[in-house]
Design an enzyme around this catalytic site. Sequence first.
Site, mmCIF file in Angstrom:
data_model
loop_
_atom_site.group_PDB
_atom_site.id
_atom_site.type_symbol
_atom_site.label_atom_id
_atom_site.label_comp_id
_atom_site.label_asym_id
_atom_site.label_seq_id
_atom_site.Cartn_x
_atom_site.Cartn_y
_atom_site.Cartn_z
ATOM 1 N N LYS A 113 0.830 -1.207 0.000
ATOM 2 C CA LYS A 113 0.000 0.000 0.000
ATOM 3 C C LYS A 113 0.860 1.252 0.000
ATOM 4 O O LYS A 113 0.526 2.225 -0.682
ATOM 5 C CB LYS A 113 -0.932 0.009 1.213
ATOM 6 C CG LYS A 113 -2.088 -0.965 1.035
ATOM 7 C CD LYS A 113 -3.151 -0.778 2.095
ATOM 8 C CE LYS A 113 -4.306 -1.726 1.844
ATOM 9 N NZ LYS A 113 -5.153 -1.925 3.003
ATOM 10 N N LYS A 192 -8.991 -8.650 -13.230
ATOM 11 C CA LYS A 192 -9.693 -8.893 -11.962
ATOM 12 C C LYS A 192 -10.688 -7.744 -11.703
ATOM 13 O O LYS A 192 -10.316 -6.574 -11.796
ATOM 14 C CB LYS A 192 -8.659 -8.950 -10.829
ATOM 15 C CG LYS A 192 -9.299 -9.040 -9.467
ATOM 16 C CD LYS A 192 -8.298 -8.754 -8.354
ATOM 17 C CE LYS A 192 -9.008 -8.740 -7.024
ATOM 18 N NZ LYS A 192 -8.984 -7.612 -6.214
ATOM 19 N N LYS A 195 -12.875 -2.342 -7.574
ATOM 20 C CA LYS A 195 -13.390 -0.961 -7.512
ATOM 21 C C LYS A 195 -12.367 0.019 -8.064
ATOM 22 O O LYS A 195 -12.715 0.981 -8.742
ATOM 23 C CB LYS A 195 -13.685 -0.587 -6.053
ATOM 24 C CG LYS A 195 -15.057 -1.020 -5.604
ATOM 25 C CD LYS A 195 -15.172 -0.929 -4.086
ATOM 26 C CE LYS A 195 -15.685 -2.222 -3.518
ATOM 27 N NZ LYS A 195 -14.887 -2.784 -2.437
HETATM 28 P P1 ADP Z 1 -11.687 -4.294 -4.504
HETATM 29 O O1 ADP Z 1 -10.550 -4.910 -5.278
HETATM 30 O O2 ADP Z 1 -12.869 -4.104 -5.363
HETATM 31 O O3 ADP Z 1 -11.272 -3.018 -3.773
HETATM 32 P P2 ADP Z 1 -11.520 -5.482 -1.917
HETATM 33 O O4 ADP Z 1 -10.033 -5.519 -1.981
HETATM 34 O O5 ADP Z 1 -12.183 -4.462 -1.031
HETATM 35 O O6 ADP Z 1 -12.101 -5.329 -3.395
HETATM 36 O O7 ADP Z 1 -12.026 -6.943 -1.551
HETATM 37 C C1 ADP Z 1 -13.084 -7.232 -0.671
HETATM 38 C C2 ADP Z 1 -13.274 -8.724 -0.680
HETATM 39 O O8 ADP Z 1 -13.779 -9.173 -1.959
HETATM 40 C C3 ADP Z 1 -11.983 -9.494 -0.456
HETATM 41 O O9 ADP Z 1 -12.288 -10.597 0.359
HETATM 42 C C4 ADP Z 1 -11.561 -9.939 -1.843
HETATM 43 O O10 ADP Z 1 -10.824 -11.142 -1.826
HETATM 44 C C5 ADP Z 1 -12.912 -10.135 -2.545
HETATM 45 N N1 ADP Z 1 -12.792 -9.807 -3.976
HETATM 46 C C6 ADP Z 1 -12.479 -8.594 -4.487
HETATM 47 N N2 ADP Z 1 -12.464 -8.619 -5.840
HETATM 48 C C7 ADP Z 1 -12.767 -9.889 -6.197
HETATM 49 C C8 ADP Z 1 -12.899 -10.561 -7.457
HETATM 50 N N3 ADP Z 1 -12.727 -9.930 -8.611
HETATM 51 N N4 ADP Z 1 -13.208 -11.872 -7.437
HETATM 52 C C9 ADP Z 1 -13.385 -12.535 -6.272
HETATM 53 N N5 ADP Z 1 -13.283 -11.963 -5.046
HETATM 54 C C10 ADP Z 1 -12.978 -10.657 -5.000
#
Ligand code: ADP
Length: 322
Positions: A113, A192, A195
Amino acid sequence: MKRILTGIQSSGIPHLGNILGAIQPSIKLSNITESESFLFIADLHSFTQIKNADALKQNTFETASAWLACGVDTEKTVFYKQSDIPEVTELSWYLSCFFPYNRLKLAHAFKDKSSNFENVNCGLFTYPMLMAADILLYDADVVPVGKDQLQHIEFTRDIGIKFNNHYGEIFKIPDSMTTKDADYIPGIDNQKMSKSKNNVINIFDNDSNLRKQIMRIQTDSKNINEPKDYSSCTIFKIFSLIASESEIFEMKKNYVEGSIGYGDAKKLLFEKIKSNFKNEREKFNEFKLNPEEVESKLKIGSEKAKSAAKKTLKRVRSKLGY
Ligand code: ADP
Ligand code: TRP
């Protein structure tokens, strides 16, 4: 009875990847009858990044609404906001004073980060101490997390063991449980879904926007009558995660035989998402019109969590000499 505990990052409306990859599996786990479950919105952790009061509130509300809409059973699950139990910050301080600085410097998530963010604050650095407090405060037995969080659970276990060795039994030592072995769900650009990449499918959006998101899924340029490779196609990948076996079989066949175009496959995916998540979408919209309901559910959870937290903290304070 085993206590399962996990924290949810509040960073806006969860997308389809979050729902299929994290929300649904966690809810399934929390419904196992032989265990009790603590599930909380980690809104103090969000403060490392979000410095706008309205955005912070909105994120917490949307995240909580999405989890509730997807089926968190607040009778069975202690569902709460981290910030409602400030005891966690006191415990976090005690833990920080026990954990070697040189070890915390090795945290992978911080290194990751801090190389991506402009605002690298001390909170981001001590983030794992607050996470350890989240866990030890509630005597958790099992902590389901993604692989990226495993090191934080190791830190938590180490601090708990050190404390116990020094002061006598204070903390229960938790085990981690890895939840994400499955592949990531791809977004509309085939990367992937995330957000931060602006490639999400937001199932809680209105029909017209949801349709637009799905219609923007990138494909190759094969025309309707050409056989297509379903295994590399994002439309098919997402469809196969939510459709029935016979629907998947039919879609596969149509791809192989060249009897469906990408436009029609997208329309089928749109309809499938709508029908599959009909209840979730309705509930989410109800919560939007009735935010007090979400607040009151979180309040009930917070009261239960608070009483568990107070007991632990009393135990800790007396051992430490306060
Ligand atoms: P983002 O990448 O959208 O910011 P987060 O890092 O906040 O998502 O992830 C929140 C949860 O959702 C975590 O447990 C993460 O492993 C899961 N997650 C995020 N993106 C995916 C994806 N594309 N496929 C499966 N699980 C996901
Ligand atoms: N750091 C976790 C994540 O990024 C969220 C979290 C905060 C958490 N506190 C926790 C997870 C305690 C498990 C237990 O996903």
